[in-house]
Scaffold this active site. Structure first.
Site, PDB file in Angstrom:
ATOM      1  N   GLU A 238      56.457 -23.266  33.386  1.00  0.00           N
ATOM      2  CA  GLU A 238      56.778 -23.509  34.788  1.00  0.00           C
ATOM      3  C   GLU A 238      58.267 -23.426  35.153  1.00  0.00           C
ATOM      4  O   GLU A 238      58.824 -24.354  35.737  1.00  0.00           O
ATOM      5  CB  GLU A 238      56.235 -24.886  35.195  1.00  0.00           C
ATOM      6  CG  GLU A 238      54.734 -24.998  34.970  1.00  0.00           C
ATOM      7  CD  GLU A 238      54.164 -26.384  35.289  1.00  0.00           C
ATOM      8  OE1 GLU A 238      54.951 -27.318  35.489  1.00  0.00           O
ATOM      9  OE2 GLU A 238      52.936 -26.511  35.336  1.00  0.00           O
ATOM     10  N   GLU A 347      44.641 -23.144  31.368  1.00  0.00           N
ATOM     11  CA  GLU A 347      44.352 -24.500  31.878  1.00  0.00           C
ATOM     12  C   GLU A 347      43.338 -24.422  33.018  1.00  0.00           C
ATOM     13  O   GLU A 347      43.558 -24.958  34.104  1.00  0.00           O
ATOM     14  CB  GLU A 347      45.641 -25.168  32.378  1.00  0.00           C
ATOM     15  CG  GLU A 347      46.762 -25.191  31.358  1.00  0.00           C
ATOM     16  CD  GLU A 347      48.005 -25.945  31.822  1.00  0.00           C
ATOM     17  OE1 GLU A 347      47.925 -26.708  32.801  1.00  0.00           O
ATOM     18  OE2 GLU A 347      49.062 -25.754  31.197  1.00  0.00           O
TER      19      GLU A 347
HETATM   20  C1  GLA Z   1      50.435 -28.488  34.081  1.00  0.00           C
HETATM   21  C2  GLA Z   1      50.768 -28.634  32.624  1.00  0.00           C
HETATM   22  C3  GLA Z   1      49.702 -29.295  31.847  1.00  0.00           C
HETATM   23  C4  GLA Z   1      49.141 -30.505  32.600  1.00  0.00           C
HETATM   24  C5  GLA Z   1      48.678 -30.068  33.954  1.00  0.00           C
HETATM   25  C6  GLA Z   1      48.066 -31.201  34.747  1.00  0.00           C
HETATM   26  O1  GLA Z   1      49.618 -27.454  34.356  1.00  0.00           O
HETATM   27  O2  GLA Z   1      51.079 -27.402  31.990  1.00  0.00           O
HETATM   28  O3  GLA Z   1      50.209 -29.722  30.624  1.00  0.00           O
HETATM   29  O4  GLA Z   1      50.108 -31.503  32.696  1.00  0.00           O
HETATM   30  O5  GLA Z   1      49.800 -29.589  34.654  1.00  0.00           O
HETATM   31  O6  GLA Z   1      47.275 -32.000  33.989  1.00  0.00           O
END
Ligand code: GLA
Length: 449
Positions: A238, A347
């Protein structure tokens, strides 16, 4: 554990890529000064070293060598995500697991029955390894603590020892080395004290290098019992903003560097300390936003322009919602595939429909299955085109334990009233229609017109 060529550990104020090029040139000149006897001796030693390295690399590879397409299966694997994914697109089926799941046998049974990739929800993040308060070693760097993640790795290892076939073995996605969030603020300050100013870039780079080195040494050194379990690392998470694809500024990494150089350096250090078989990823959300995708690709190009860095993959986090667009998904995946060797959805989950209040669960489940199916169809058609998607990782096993429940309760979503049901298993761990969207879509109701 050096894999990416010689590395320069000095910060001179030159731009990163320029500095590395310059120093690499010096090194090549130096080698021509050997006399012939020395050259022969060096060559012999180098041959022996290379043979040793090849053996070590071979040994490492045994844990990971087999590709999903080559795995053998039997009746026990039918109706599992790991089997479905290997057959449909040749990738791994992954899930995120928190520490708390270890004491929940039913939840762990889902993990072991269905998946062959695990990401720790929080346990490998910098705030877990660094802790709340700095413990500083004699070398002046924070000493990392691996107690928490290693409890999980032990459990996975014990399962792997009995799992039998390669396709059932669970490999680990390391998550995450460098991130503005879930990293203690003291890590960025002089004397590890938040009341003092931010450190300078050189000091921060030394801290970053030491951090990555400790992580890799712990998991990959010859005497590590976990060696070979981790197959990918999210090196940076990020770093790109959502508005124009430029730098994210609400970050202490940014406040020290004021440039993307820290991202580039993270991939240099990861390349230096990680074995070659570990794939190095940049990971981000809002990954199908065209502007952000362009910004990410630009950043990846910057990383790639540095010969001392290595980046293998793009992690599309995939925290999507019910307005998911398979068209945008495909467009972005194609962009990423043009700059990296592989893509993983790292994710995946789906926020419930706007205004969903939990009254008609079945209807929402059905809608959700349709959205997941459109995503899965897109993955399969991208695969046909040659876009290499190598894993789909869900951000949780079941709806009860999704992070969206608490994000929602805390007012984290614009529509705070939503009941969330983002995953493939319901709150009682039963398979939902969304599960069948991936494993056998003939079991789904036909999609509503
Ligand atoms: C981001 C992070 C993850 C997690 C999510 C929310 O995407 O990369 O590690 O913290 O947020 O759970």
């Amino acid at each position: 554990m050096k894999r990416g060529g010689r590395f320069i550990n000095l910060f001179t104020g030159l731009t990163l890529a320029g500095m590395v090029f310059a120093m690499a040139g010096c090194g090549a000149g130096g080698e021509t000064q050997h006399d012939s006897a020395q050259t022969a001796e060096t060559a012999d030693t180098e041959t022996a070293e290379t043979a040793e390295e090849t053996d070590a690399a071979q040994e490492q590879k045994t844990a990971t060598a087999q590709e999903p397409q080559e795995w053998e299966w039997d009746a026990q694997d039918e109706e599992t995500l790991r089997y479905a994914f290997a057959k449909a697109f040749g990738g791994r089926a992954g899930v995120c697991v928190p520490m708390a799941a270890l004491s929940d046998t039913d939840r762990m049974a889902i993990v072991k029955d269905q998946f062959n990739s695990v990401t720790m929800e929080n346990e490998m993040k910098p705030d877990t390894l660094l802790g709340n308060k700095p413990v500083i070693g004699e070398d002046g760097f924070p000493v990392l603590s691996f107690t928490v993640p290693d409890m999980m790795l032990k459990e996975i290892k014990a399962y792997n020892d009995t799992a039998g076939r390669d396709g059932r073995k669970i490999m680990v996605r390391g998550h995450v080395l460098v991130w503005h969030s879930q990293t203690p603020e003291w890590f960025f300050h002089e004397e590890y004290n938040v009341d003092k100013p931010y450190v300078d870039k050189q000091t921060m780079l030394a801290r970053m290098e030491n951090y990555i080195k400790q992580v890799m040494e712990h998991y990959e050194s010859e005497d590590s019992e976990y060696r070979g379990m981790i197959y990918a690392w999210d090196v940076v998470n990020e770093a790109v903003n959502d508005t124009d694809g430029g730098m994210r500024t609400d970050s202490s990494w940014f406040r020290v560097f004021y440039s993307f150089d820290y991202v580039e350096w993270a991939f240099v250090y990861a390349n230096q300390y990680a074995p070659a078989h570990i794939k190095l990823f940049y990971n981000d959300y809002n990954d199908i936003n065209p502007k952000k995708a362009d910004g990410i690709c630009k950043l990846i190009e910057q990383i790639k322009s540095n010969p001392e860095a290595r980046i293998d993959g793009m992690g599309m986090q995939g925290h999507y919602d019910m307005n998911f667009s398979d068209v945008l998904f495909k467009q972005s995946a194609r962009k990423y595939a043009a700059v990296v060797d592989e893509i993983q959805i790292t994710e995946l989950d789906l926020k419930a429909s706007t205004g969903f209040d939990g009254t008609d669960m079945e209807e929402e489940y059905q809608k959700q299955a349709d959205v997941y199916k459109s995503l899965y169809d897109a993955v399969k058609s991208l695969k046909q085109e040659g876009v290499p998607i190598t894993a789909i990782v869900f951000w949780g096993t079941d709806d009860r334990h999704s992070w969206l429940q608490s994000a929602n309760a805390a007012g984290g979503s614009a529509d705070g009233t939503r009941v969330q049901c983002p995953l493939l298993f319901d709150k009682d761990y039963q398979k939902k229609p969304a599960f069948w969207a991936f494993v056998d879509d003939s079991k789904l109701e036909p999609a509503a017109e």
